[in-house]
Design a protein around this motif. Structure first.
Motif, PDB file in Angstrom:
ATOM      1  N   UNK A   1       0.842  -1.204   0.000  1.00 28.61           N
ATOM      2  CA  UNK A   1       0.000   0.000   0.000  1.00 28.61           C
ATOM      3  C   UNK A   1       0.878   1.256   0.000  1.00 28.61           C
ATOM      4  N   UNK A   2       1.903   1.252   0.882  1.00 31.13           N
ATOM      5  CA  UNK A   2       2.785   2.423   0.966  1.00 31.13           C
ATOM      6  C   UNK A   2       3.516   2.631  -0.361  1.00 31.13           C
TER       7      UNK A   2
ATOM      8  N   UNK B   1       1.188   4.181  -2.923  1.00 33.31           N
ATOM      9  CA  UNK B   1       0.908   5.600  -2.674  1.00 33.31           C
ATOM     10  C   UNK B   1       2.105   6.466  -3.058  1.00 33.31           C
ATOM     11  N   UNK B   2       3.318   5.993  -2.715  1.00 34.27           N
ATOM     12  CA  UNK B   2       4.512   6.776  -3.047  1.00 34.27           C
ATOM     13  C   UNK B   2       4.782   6.716  -4.548  1.00 34.27           C
ATOM     14  N   UNK B   3       4.556   5.552  -5.143  1.00 31.36           N
ATOM     15  CA  UNK B   3       4.933   5.344  -6.551  1.00 31.36           C
ATOM     16  C   UNK B   3       4.031   6.121  -7.510  1.00 31.36           C
TER      17      UNK B   3
ATOM     18  N   UNK C   1      11.875  -2.225   3.515  1.00 32.92           N
ATOM     19  CA  UNK C   1      11.116  -2.956   2.500  1.00 32.92           C
ATOM     20  C   UNK C   1      10.566  -1.992   1.451  1.00 32.92           C
ATOM     21  N   UNK C   2       9.942  -0.919   1.903  1.00 32.65           N
ATOM     22  CA  UNK C   2       9.370   0.051   0.970  1.00 32.65           C
ATOM     23  C   UNK C   2      10.470   0.602   0.063  1.00 32.65           C
TER      24      UNK C   2
ATOM     25  N   UNK D   1       1.943  -4.434  -7.417  1.00 28.13           N
ATOM     26  CA  UNK D   1       1.673  -4.981  -6.092  1.00 28.13           C
ATOM     27  C   UNK D   1       2.020  -6.468  -6.033  1.00 28.13           C
ATOM     28  N   UNK D   2       1.925  -7.150  -7.187  1.00 30.74           N
ATOM     29  CA  UNK D   2       2.338  -8.556  -7.203  1.00 30.74           C
ATOM     30  C   UNK D   2       3.826  -8.643  -6.869  1.00 30.74           C
TER      31      UNK D   2
END
Lengths: 318, 329
Positions: free
Chosen positions: A104-105, A108-110, A196-197, A250-251
């Motif tokens: 999710x993060x 939103x950032x991407x 991770x992000x 997201x995958x």
């Protein structure tokens, strides 16, 4: 009539040689070329990759004999029963929640970065974008993770910056929180999340950017023309059309987080993630069946995730 | 009466390119107005200025007396039929047509009813469940039209609306668009590079070249009395005669336009010429002549005898057919 036109007939002679007759044969039988090109990768994919995955799956239906510690090669669901023990369920839940939050993060950032690159950046700025997104991927993953350990450590640059801004209380307050906190950022779940992000963000940006690039500009104009404010155009046109890209990204971020065992080992608490559990069970513990059963979990979760995304219509724009 | 659209000294520059250059323009309410010109003449930029996708570099635009300065597209009661239709690929036809109403918060049931009525108006009833990808070019065009008209805009903008259709469909859509415009009474502004389309559909035409309007008038005026060489040549590809040629053919020493269909071929009287070529067009034959030191095009009606290339002929015209244009390029 010139000499050249006299000698050239309506049909040109063959090129001759093995290469020439091979080209002719491929032209007459396009299937032959396709067959030759696809066989090696299909053998690789089918036998080496899917075969070993299948062998792994088989392992998960065996169990370890508790006295001898040897793998008993008989079909049993005992290992899966073991997987459902509270301590193991804890590991699965922790990993899935982390993977979900990271995804999710990242999305939103991407999105704004990808939007800028797809719709505004031209020429030199586009090159800067690609370089900026890809450059971190070229350096070693381990180096980046250790660099983050230094950044997040108590003596690290982040704490120093917060000190200078007299905002140390923010870090302390956050670290005092249950679940997300810890002794320092580098040994807290928050640290694991941040790293991770950082490491998976490019895998979200690139597919989203590709999807946004395929959205024709005149659809956005048409939406505005029909009375939609920029916010409405985003919700009703841009996001639905970019959704396949977000799902693709997201995958990556979700499955990469599900399977990773290095980041949580270097940065984070002593609590295990799925990847670390797999590593521990197939290595020192020698419990290959349980390690295999743990490996099946991300596969199943991804399957469910894709099925839900499909049902929600995420691929309708494809 | 307040004009539907007013341009006062409007310019739109892209870097050093003057796409629209100090333009003045009035479009009357309820008019079917055509912007005609070659590609790059600024006509599409003008349309985008009315829609609000572009803002003028200088000058002012008013829509029904209200200033459009700094007003975004979504606050203009103006709708556009895009050149390639710009239908939303992820929505079915009904949702595409109902998009404007959905944005304005109108309920699903009312939306479906209105969208179905709009589809009926463009002769596509029952197509609501299909996706744009399942429609032919002509059907997409109709959906785009319904999607715009359902919002009852004050001005409907059409950007080369028939460009992608084949000839038969284009002629049929021309009729339908004209009938639709008459029955709805909405101001239509459409952009085209096809002079035949502009002449047959529009109440008034503005001929564009290099960011400026060369001439505005009814199709009859534009065709019969072009004010400049550009308009004479672009609309109906007239024979543009230089002052010397006009003089040699017995006229005053001025630029003149002579329509190909106004020239008659015969053996007696008139001027001498040599035939250089002939091409059969179906309803007519186009003959090119070498006469008075220049090239002349003649359109012969079907059934008339066509001279062989190389033959000598004599040609003449009614005195009123020679239209003098003055020095404007």
């Amino acid at each position: 009539m010139t000499a050249a036109t006299v000698t050239a007939g309506a049909i040109l002679p063959g090129r001759g040689g093995a290469a020439g007759s091979l080209s002719d044969a491929f032209w007459r039988h396009p299937g032959l070329l396709l067959f030759l090109m696809l066989t090696p990768p299909l053998i690789w994919l089918g036998v080496v990759y899917l075969g070993s995955l299948f062998a792994l799956l088989m392992q998960s239906f065996f169990a370890v004999d508790e006295f001898s510690g040897m793998v008993v090669r008989e079909f049993t669901l005992k290992t899966y029963g073991e997987l459902l023990r509270p301590s193991n369920l804890d590991i699965i839940l922790r990993t899935v929640v982390m993977a979900g939050l990271v995804t999710i993060a990242s999305a939103i950032i991407a999105f704004p970065i990808a939007y800028f690159a797809a719709r505004h950046a031209r020429g030199r700025w586009k090159a800067v974008f690609y370089l900026g997104v890809m450059l971190p991927l070229w350096s070693s993953y381990l180096v980046k993770v250790y660099a983050w350990k230094l950044i997040l450590a108590k003596e690290g640059i982040l704490t120093w910056v917060f000190e200078r801004l007299h905002l140390t209380f923010l870090i302390d307050g956050w670290l005092a929180l249950p679940v997300v906190g810890g002794n320092s950022l580098s040994v807290s779940p928050t640290g694991t999340f941040l790293v991770f992000v950082y490491v998976w963000l490019p895998f979200m940006i690139l597919p989203v950017q590709a999807a946004l690039e395929r959205v024709p500009g005149n659809l956005l104009e048409a939406s505005a023309d029909l009375g939609a404010s920029p916010r409405q155009t985003f919700a009703h046109v841009l996001l639905p059309l970019a959704l396949p890209g977000v799902i693709a990204g997201s995958i990556f971020t979700f499955s990469l987080t599900l399977g990773d065992y290095i980041v949580p080992q270097i940065i984070g608490t002593s609590h295990l993630f799925i990847g670390m559990a797999v590593y521990a069970h197939q290595g020192t513990a020698g419990n290959i069946p349980l390690a295999a059963a743990f490996t099946v979990v991300p596969v199943v979760i991804m399957g469910i995730y894709l099925w839900l995304a499909r049902r929600a219509g995420a691929f309708n724009a494809l | 009466m307040t004009p539907a659209v007013t341009f006062s000294q409007v310019s739109r520059h892209f870097g050093s390119v003057r796409a629209v250059d100090a333009l003045d323009l009035d479009i009357a309410p309820g008019e079917f107005f055509a912007m005609l010109g070659p590609s790059g003449s600024g006509k599409t930029t003008c349309l985008r200025l009315i829609a609000g996708f572009e803002q003028p570099t200088a000058g002012h635009i008013e829509i029904f007396g209200e200033t459009a300065d700094g007003v975004p597209p979504y606050r203009r009661n103006v709708n556009t039929v895009f050149q390639d239709y710009a239908l939303f690929p992820h929505l079915n036809v009904l949702d595409n047509v109902g998009y404007g109403q959905m944005i304005r918060g109108i309920g699903r049931a009312e939306r479906a009813r209105d969208a179905e009525a709009a589809l009926e108006m463009v002769k596509l009833p029952g197509y609501g469940a299909r996706k744009p990808g399942q429609l032919s070019g002509g059907q997409r065009q109709r959906v785009a039209l319904a999607r715009a008209l359902i919002n009852k805009p004050k001005v409907l903008l059409l950007d080369e609306p028939l460009g992608a259709l084949d000839l038969k469909l284009r002629e049929q859509m021309q009729e339908e668009l004209k009938a639709l415009q008459r029955s709805l009474g909405i101001t239509f502004v459409f952009v085209t590079h096809d002079q035949g389309e502009a002449l047959s559909m529009a109440d008034r035409i503005a001929v564009f070249n290099e960011g400026r309007i060369m001439q505005t008038g009814t199709p009859e005026e534009i065709y019969r009395r072009p004010k400049s060489r550009f308009v004479a040549d672009f609309v109906g590809s007239s024979n543009v005669l230089s002052p010397e040629t006009t003089q040699r053919l017995g006229g005053p020493a001025e630029w003149a336009s002579l329509r190909p269909e106004d020239i008659r071929l015969g053996s007696g009287g008139g001027h001498e010429a040599r035939v250089t070529g002939a091409s059969f067009l179906g309803s007519a034959t186009r003959v090119t002549l070498n006469a008075a030191g220049g090239k002349l095009t003649v359109l012969l009606p079907a059934g008339s005898s066509v001279p062989e290339p190389g033959a000598g002929v004599r040609f003449s015209w009614e005195p009123s057919a020679l239209h003098l244009m003055g020095p404007v390029a």
